[in-house]
Design an enzyme around this catalytic site. Sequence first.
Site, PDB file in Angstrom:
ATOM      1  N   GLY A 133      54.849  25.373  79.296  1.00 38.14           N
ATOM      2  CA  GLY A 133      54.286  26.030  77.978  1.00 38.14           C
ATOM      3  C   GLY A 133      54.389  24.677  76.859  1.00 38.14           C
ATOM      4  O   GLY A 133      55.271  23.717  77.077  1.00 38.14           O
ATOM      5  N   GLN A 168      56.386  22.321  68.127  1.00 34.08           N
ATOM      6  CA  GLN A 168      56.489  21.474  69.102  1.00 34.08           C
ATOM      7  C   GLN A 168      55.521  20.427  69.390  1.00 34.08           C
ATOM      8  O   GLN A 168      55.537  19.314  68.777  1.00 34.08           O
ATOM      9  CB  GLN A 168      56.746  21.674  70.402  1.00 34.08           C
ATOM     10  N   CYS A 179      62.804  21.462  78.261  1.00 33.04           N
ATOM     11  CA  CYS A 179      61.566  21.783  77.175  1.00 33.04           C
ATOM     12  C   CYS A 179      61.164  20.263  76.896  1.00 33.04           C
ATOM     13  O   CYS A 179      62.144  19.066  77.221  1.00 33.04           O
ATOM     14  CB  CYS A 179      62.969  21.612  76.096  1.00 33.04           C
ATOM     15  N   LEU A 180      59.883  20.388  76.895  1.00 33.20           N
ATOM     16  CA  LEU A 180      59.312  18.513  76.425  1.00 33.20           C
ATOM     17  C   LEU A 180      60.016  18.341  74.620  1.00 33.20           C
ATOM     18  O   LEU A 180      59.406  17.279  74.773  1.00 33.20           O
ATOM     19  CB  LEU A 180      58.438  19.400  75.947  1.00 33.20           C
ATOM     20  N   HIS A 224      61.122  31.307  76.852  1.00 30.42           N
ATOM     21  CA  HIS A 224      62.398  29.431  76.310  1.00 30.42           C
ATOM     22  C   HIS A 224      60.706  29.346  74.781  1.00 30.42           C
ATOM     23  O   HIS A 224      61.401  29.288  74.029  1.00 30.42           O
ATOM     24  CB  HIS A 224      61.519  29.200  77.274  1.00 30.42           C
ATOM     25  N   GLU A 225      59.582  29.631  75.340  1.00 29.17           N
ATOM     26  CA  GLU A 225      58.346  29.787  74.356  1.00 29.17           C
ATOM     27  C   GLU A 225      58.379  30.672  73.256  1.00 29.17           C
ATOM     28  O   GLU A 225      58.984  30.527  71.881  1.00 29.17           O
ATOM     29  CB  GLU A 225      56.874  30.177  74.806  1.00 29.17           C
ATOM     30  N   HIS A 227      61.486  29.180  70.223  1.00 29.71           N
ATOM     31  CA  HIS A 227      60.885  28.179  69.693  1.00 29.71           C
ATOM     32  C   HIS A 227      60.361  28.838  68.315  1.00 29.71           C
ATOM     33  O   HIS A 227      60.450  28.056  67.463  1.00 29.71           O
ATOM     34  CB  HIS A 227      59.839  27.026  70.835  1.00 29.71           C
TER      35      HIS A 227
HETATM   36 ZN    ZN Z   1      60.446  23.820  75.060  1.00 25.13          ZN
END
Ligand code: ZN
Length: 192
Positions: free
Chosen positions: A49, A54, A103-104, A145-146, A149
């Site tokens: 995701g 981000q 996480c990216l 998680h998303e 963010h």
């Molecule tokens: Zn993340």
Amino acid sequence: MAVLEIREMGDPVLRERAREVSAEELAGSEVQRLIDDMIETKRAANGAGLAAPQVGVPLRIAVIEVTAGNPRYPYKPPIPLTVIVNPELTPLDEVTFATNEGCLSMPNVRGDLERFENVGVRHLDRQGEVQESTRRGLTAGTFQHEVDHLDGVLFVDRMADMRSLSTWEEFERHRKDDFVARIEGLVRRVGS
Ligand code: ZN
């Protein structure tokens, strides 16, 4: 479409509460292009995701998609491409499960945390239509998680014990087999 730069921990945009998207903005070409670019960026990075903060945009938009054989998360059940706008996420009960996330925006870091196992999700899709679904297990974790963010929350904020922090390489060397064996039980039990 374009692959955008992914903002990394330390960038203040990851710690802001992103704001709601208006119906007019959502229908406009700028936000539609952003959504296309987020999909391309998520796919290029093999993420499960990606949330708009981000890529430096403080709007309540995230894209979620897991394809079979995702190299970052091969044990995750597939999720068809889902664009969530102004999501509201509600735990359906108190049940949680122990998971391990990356996480990216936190390159080469993973850690253990608890997520709600069953959540209700209500959001707009990219056409502005209201969508409601129930998500369970690892997929529920991905949605949490998303949505985190969008509230300026990173998964490390939800870790009860920082001693499980690891690099991806050390996770694979020491923890992955046990984790995947345990999480496959969850996937069999709740599906996606
Ligand atoms: Zn993340």
